[in-house]
Structure formats: C-alpha cells, structure tokens
Design an enzyme around this catalytic site. Sequence first.
Site, PDB file in Angstrom:
ATOM      1  N   ASP A  43      34.354  20.637 -13.501  1.00  0.00           N
ATOM      2  CA  ASP A  43      33.672  21.014 -14.750  1.00  0.00           C
ATOM      3  C   ASP A  43      34.425  20.553 -16.001  1.00  0.00           C
ATOM      4  O   ASP A  43      33.850  19.921 -16.871  1.00  0.00           O
ATOM      5  CB  ASP A  43      33.396  22.518 -14.805  1.00  0.00           C
ATOM      6  CG  ASP A  43      32.231  22.886 -15.723  1.00  0.00           C
ATOM      7  OD1 ASP A  43      31.531  21.980 -16.213  1.00  0.00           O
ATOM      8  OD2 ASP A  43      32.010  24.094 -15.951  1.00  0.00           O
ATOM      9  N   HIS A  77      32.559  17.172 -17.506  1.00  0.00           N
ATOM     10  CA  HIS A  77      32.134  16.739 -18.848  1.00  0.00           C
ATOM     11  C   HIS A  77      33.202  15.777 -19.354  1.00  0.00           C
ATOM     12  O   HIS A  77      34.207  16.209 -19.926  1.00  0.00           O
ATOM     13  CB  HIS A  77      32.010  17.943 -19.784  1.00  0.00           C
ATOM     14  CG  HIS A  77      31.005  18.948 -19.337  1.00  0.00           C
ATOM     15  ND1 HIS A  77      29.830  19.171 -20.004  1.00  0.00           N
ATOM     16  CD2 HIS A  77      30.982  19.783 -18.259  1.00  0.00           C
ATOM     17  CE1 HIS A  77      29.124  20.104 -19.374  1.00  0.00           C
ATOM     18  NE2 HIS A  77      29.802  20.492 -18.304  1.00  0.00           N
ATOM     19  N   GLU A  92      24.176  30.031 -16.565  1.00  0.00           N
ATOM     20  CA  GLU A  92      25.635  30.174 -16.610  1.00  0.00           C
ATOM     21  C   GLU A  92      25.969  31.344 -17.536  1.00  0.00           C
ATOM     22  O   GLU A  92      26.432  31.176 -18.663  1.00  0.00           O
ATOM     23  CB  GLU A  92      26.286  28.881 -17.112  1.00  0.00           C
ATOM     24  CG  GLU A  92      27.802  28.887 -16.942  1.00  0.00           C
ATOM     25  CD  GLU A  92      28.474  27.676 -17.554  1.00  0.00           C
ATOM     26  OE1 GLU A  92      27.816  26.936 -18.303  1.00  0.00           O
ATOM     27  OE2 GLU A  92      29.679  27.484 -17.300  1.00  0.00           O
ATOM     28  N   GLN A 120      23.650  20.184 -24.786  1.00  0.00           N
ATOM     29  CA  GLN A 120      24.550  21.341 -24.862  1.00  0.00           C
ATOM     30  C   GLN A 120      24.013  22.482 -25.739  1.00  0.00           C
ATOM     31  O   GLN A 120      24.170  23.644 -25.430  1.00  0.00           O
ATOM     32  CB  GLN A 120      25.917  20.890 -25.392  1.00  0.00           C
ATOM     33  CG  GLN A 120      26.929  22.001 -25.620  1.00  0.00           C
ATOM     34  CD  GLN A 120      27.402  22.665 -24.342  1.00  0.00           C
ATOM     35  OE1 GLN A 120      28.228  22.135 -23.633  1.00  0.00           O
ATOM     36  NE2 GLN A 120      26.857  23.838 -24.036  1.00  0.00           N
TER      37      GLN A 120
HETATM   38  N1  17E Z   1      29.177  23.387 -21.444  1.00  0.00           N
HETATM   39  C1  17E Z   1      28.527  24.405 -20.845  1.00  0.00           C
HETATM   40  O1  17E Z   1      27.442  24.784 -21.284  1.00  0.00           O
HETATM   41  N2  17E Z   1      29.072  24.984 -19.765  1.00  0.00           N
HETATM   42  C2  17E Z   1      30.230  24.569 -19.283  1.00  0.00           C
HETATM   43  N3  17E Z   1      30.755  25.159 -18.217  1.00  0.00           N
HETATM   44  C3  17E Z   1      30.902  23.513 -19.926  1.00  0.00           C
HETATM   45  C4  17E Z   1      30.348  22.938 -20.995  1.00  0.00           C
HETATM   46  C5  17E Z   1      32.196  23.051 -19.393  1.00  0.00           C
HETATM   47 FE   FE2 Z   2      29.307  22.141 -16.873  1.00  0.00          FE
END
Ligand code: 17E
Ligand code: FE2
Length: 410
Positions: free
Chosen positions: A306, A56, A210, A149
């Site tokens: 990342d 990012h 995630e 995001q």
């Molecule tokens: N945003 C997100 O949703 N997940 C991440 N690992 C990073 C930003 C770095």
């Molecule tokens: Fe990411």
Amino acid sequence: MLIRNALIENSETAKDLRIKDGVFMEIGSLKEEENEEVLDLKGKLLLPPFIESHVHLDTCLTAGDPCFNMSGTLFEGIECWSRRKEKLTAEDIRERVNKVVRMYAANGIQHIRSHVDITDPSLMAMKTLLKLKEELKDVMDIQLVAFPQEGILSYPNGRQLLIDAVKMGADVVGAIPHFEFTREYSVESLNFALELAKEENRLVDVHCDEIDDEASRGLETVATRALELGLYDKVTASHTTAMHSYNNAYVSRLMRLLKMSRINFVANPLVNTHLQGRFDTYPKRRGITRVKELLAEGINVSFGHDDIEDPWYPMGNGSLRDVVFLGLHVSQMMGHDEIMNSYRLITYNAAKTLHISENYGIETGKPASFIVLDAKNYYEALIKDSPVLYSFRKGKKLVENSPCKQSVLF
Ligand code: 17E
Ligand code: FE2
C-alpha cells in the site's frame, strides 16, 4: 543456461531448469551441455517473481512533507497528501518512483500495480507515471490505476478527470466510495467507474470501504455491477476493511454474491492495522478484511504493501515479506500449510488480480522469470527474513544479493 538444484515452490526434491531465449526450455533432472553457463543453487528455494498488487507510487517517500499524519487516520493522510499534491513536480515524482522501483526490484518484485491520484486538474502524476512505466519496463511491469483519491462525484470535475486519465492510458479504473459525500454518490460513483471500465475495456480496482463503519457497503455494489456488466474477475476490491465490522448474517448473504461475481480482493495488512481502529477505545479492531474466510470460499485474495513512507504509513521497505508476515498474524492464518503456501498471496493470487497469469509461473514455455531465496522453503524464508539471492527476468539476471552472514563467537 542451466540452473541447478532448485527447490521449486517448496518442493523437497531439487530440480534443474534450462533457459534458452528467455524462456524455460526444460525442467527436470538435466545434464549440462557443452559450454553451457551453469548456476548451482545448492538446494535453495525458487519461486516465480513477487508481485506488488497494491501500492501508491506517486505518494511514496513523502512522509513528513509538509506534515506528518499525527492521528494515524486515513482522513488525515488524505489531508496531508492534498497539501503535498500542491507542490508536485514531474522531477519530484520521477526521483521518488525510480528509488522505490529499485527497492522493490532488490526484494524480488517484478510486477507492480500502482494507484495514481487523478484528483488533480493537471493529471501530473498520471502523465509522469505513464512515461516511467515505459522507461522502466525492462526491470518492472507497472500497471496504473486511475485513482480518484478525493472522489469521483465529490471532487470538482471528477468524472472528466477519470475519463481523461483512462483515455491517456491508465490500465485500471479506480473509485473510492467510502470517501464520497453521500451514500447515493458512493453508489453512483461505482456505477460510473465500472461502466467506464466496460466501455474502455479496462480492469477495475476500487479502494472499497476502507473505514471501520459497518454501514459502508460499497462492496455489494462493486460485486453486483461486476456480475451484471460481465466484468467478473477483471474487478478487484482493495482494503474492504469495513467487512471486518459487518455482522455475520450480512456477510453470509454477501458471500454468495461475492462468489457469483468472481471479483478479487487485496488486503494491506501493514497499513490497515495502522490506519483502522483509530476511533475505537478498547477493544480495538484489527482493521483487516476477512482474508481467511474469503480464501475458504475459494475467492482470490492477495496482499499488498500500500505505502512506503508517505502520509498514510511512515514505514515500508519494498519487501513483501513483512506484509505477508504481519498478514498471517492478523488474519490468524498460522497453520503449517497456511504459512507454507502464503507465498501464493504475493505471487499466483496477485497474478490473477493483475490478469498476468498467462505468462507467469515456473513452467516450460513460459518466460524464465524467477527469484531465488536464501532458504529451503517459504516457511524458513519468512522466519529468517531470508534475502532474495537472485532475481531473473526473461532469462536475464536483474539482481544478485549476498546471503546474510552471522558470526556468533561462542
Ligand atoms: N489513499 C487511500 O485512500 N487509502 C490508502 N490506504 C492510501 C491512500 C495509502
Ligand atoms: Fe491504497
């Protein structure tokens, strides 16, 4: 120009490479031509340039501003970033991205896929990164992901912002199913993102599952839509850390679909071992997707950094060595061949994900882009954290570093 005595991709026999007009003309045992410029590598490792397949850039170098992420969770990271986002200016982005791109270049990286947060009514970061991509193209190829995001359906006007960012020139469509308010939104957001990519002829890279929630199953939707829309390997699932927590029966069923869909995976070992497992006591989950098992099934996986010093990760240095080093440990890929071949996770596998394989690799007729490490093979380079001695791009020297010197005086 003649490059002499290179150990190409762990080969034990040295070869020479002739570069003309920015491409590899000949590779083999070559004789020096009259007045030819010569660089003798004296048996050092030569690889194709490293590729950062997941970072990012818009958030880099913002750790602590205005707050540090104290819980170490993804969610507090998103909250901190949301506050930092209010103060974003084009100048601030330009300064940070210029620094970070140079950090990457010094470490032999020549290609970056960057996610860019587009949940911002002004689309400031995307507009600025589109300009930077053009300005920096002689030193770095930058691919931009329109990354929502704070969600596509769960953020005001999210769908339109995604469309606008893509029309503006983003190369890749993103999504974040595990952050949408509901499971229904999660599925709908993925349908929306993949259909948009199909219509606009773009690649896809989803921040997918995630989270340590075993019920987070965005991945099956991503793979199914990739298959049904015929997008196949144009689609990438990043992170997929919930897969760590899925039961084995479910993964066994899922694997068939993943293979049929031909999608790519990106794991981010530094960041996900840090962010995941935060709601566990003990035992604590490692928070990395099933890299070894995916590779064993012939599925394409690459590793990414990342973050570099931002709300999600307080460290990072633009060297993919640390990423591979930790990734091999947490994925338990420490067999001799696994270590030796692990450079592929940040070269050829990443090239497949970015869809740049055609002009990538050490072959005659391809652009003369390559790096040289101060080691005889990648195993040694990993152990010694060997510096990148040279980075050449289309026949031009971009970076030259000195080998580390150590003097033990006994
Ligand atoms: N945003 C997100 O949703 N997940 C991440 N690992 C990073 C930003 C770095
Ligand atoms: Fe990411």
